[in-house]
Design an enzyme around this catalytic site. Structure first.
Site, PDB file in Angstrom:
ATOM      1  N   ASP A   2      -0.361   5.128   0.929  1.00  0.00           N
ATOM      2  CA  ASP A   2      -0.674   6.094   1.991  1.00  0.00           C
ATOM      3  C   ASP A   2      -0.666   5.446   3.376  1.00  0.00           C
ATOM      4  O   ASP A   2      -1.395   4.485   3.617  1.00  0.00           O
ATOM      5  CB  ASP A   2      -2.049   6.728   1.758  1.00  0.00           C
TER       6      ASP A   2
ATOM      7  N   ASP B 160      -1.759  -0.588   5.996  1.00  0.00           N
ATOM      8  CA  ASP B 160      -2.149  -0.022   7.298  1.00  0.00           C
ATOM      9  C   ASP B 160      -3.654   0.068   7.495  1.00  0.00           C
ATOM     10  O   ASP B 160      -4.118   0.217   8.611  1.00  0.00           O
ATOM     11  CB  ASP B 160      -1.548   1.383   7.467  1.00  0.00           C
TER      12      ASP B 160
ATOM     13  N   ASP C 128       0.857  -1.178   0.000  1.00  0.00           N
ATOM     14  CA  ASP C 128       0.000   0.000   0.000  1.00  0.00           C
ATOM     15  C   ASP C 128       0.907   1.245   0.000  1.00  0.00           C
ATOM     16  O   ASP C 128       2.102   1.149   0.315  1.00  0.00           O
ATOM     17  CB  ASP C 128      -0.870  -0.055   1.266  1.00  0.00           C
TER      18      ASP C 128
HETATM   19 MG   LIG Z   1      -3.107   3.132   3.558  1.00  0.00          MG
END
Ligand SMILES: [Mg+2]
Length: 290
Positions: A14, A219, A12
């Site tokens: 961000d 995240d 991922d």
């Molecule tokens: Mg993310």
């Protein structure tokens, strides 16, 4: 595609490879270089757009296929693989595999089925880059790239959240996948990062002589399918929410550090454990920091 691939890293952006607050990634660069020097592909798997990832890949010095708009499509640079992979079509300097209808399908659906709500919402396609920049805090140039969506249409809702539900239910009943984000409602197809991971891994696998291990790092909630699909899940600690719950029998590593520092921390741990000693994990193990 390389025939000697043993391990693929899916990441991922961000809050994972990019810092949640300032989008920095320098802390992860040494770990990226180590993986690259061992021919381990790093596949960006993000909700961001093609236009955004093309630029970020350059800055990160990554050259590999990448997955955009939450699993909606995979792009292969022609410089990475000169032959068009199965099920792909040409897209400029790239080959493209899609898992989604195009954005225009959702814009048309919203035009047709959103009539009863027309004063209550605006699609991104109706907004100027300046308005998007104001709404998101992005620069004008970045707002332009964020708006170059190919597969889904974010919607700005002007009315109360309670009234948004009737809108969401109606659009859903006409076949769209509707996701509520922080500020926008996303209208698109039923895609996820895990399905795209699987498809791409199978493609690498068909060219490889050994079983490929997959490592995924993320995240957020929208990383869950990707993390649960990979052999090894790395949950990057977030400064704004707790670790999402994973329904996963595989190896899970939860980082102590945030964002790109956590990325480097996990890679250093896995690299020593898995790659240098060549001791691939065969049974359930967990390493978590409280
Ligand atoms: Mg993310």
């Amino acid at each position: 595609m390389q025939s000697n691939t043993k391990c693929i890293v899916f990441s991922d952006l961000d809050g994972t490879l990019l810092d949640h607050f300032d989008y920095s990634f320098n802390a992860a660069l040494p770990a990226i270089a180590t993986l690259q020097s061992n021919n381990i592909p790093i596949i960006i798997n993000t909700s961001k757009t093609f236009a955004e990832v093309v630029d970020l890949q350059k800055n990160l010095t990554i050259s590999a296929p990448f997955i955009v708009e939450n699993g909606a499509a995979i792009f292969f640079p022609k410089s990475y693989t000169s032959q068009c992979p199965d099920e792909c079509i040409e897209y400029g300097d790239y080959w493209m595999k899609t898992f989604s209808q195009p954005r225009t399908a959702w814009i048309e659906l919203l035009k047709r089925e959103g009539k009863a709500f027309q004063d209550q919402f605006q699609g991104f396609s109706e907004l100027t880059n300046k308005s998007i920049a104001n709404l998101t805090g992005l620069s004008l140039e970045d707002a332009d790239k964020a708006n170059q969506r190919l597969f889904n249409e974010p919607v700005l809702w002007h009315d109360t959240p309670a009234k948004a539900q009737a809108f969401i239910d109606h659009i859903r009943s006409h076949g769209a996948n509707v996701l509520k984000g922080g500020r926008f409602i996303h209208v698109g197809d039923f895609t996820d990062k895990g399905r795209a991971l699987n498809w791409l891994t199978n493609l690498y696998q068909s060219a490889s002589n050994t079983a490929i291990k997959t490592i995924a790092l993320g995240d957020g909630e929208n990383d869950t399918a990707m993390l649960e699909t990979a052999h090894i899940a790395v949950q990057i600690r977030s400064p704004v929410h707790s670790f999402p719950i994973l329904d996963d029998e595989n190896f899970i590593y939860q980082t102590r550090e945030y964002g790109p520092k956590g990325w480097a921390e996990a890679m250093n741990f896995l690299y020593q454990d898995l790659l240098i000693q060549n001791a691939l994990i065969t049974e359930r193990q967990e390493k978590k920091y409280g």
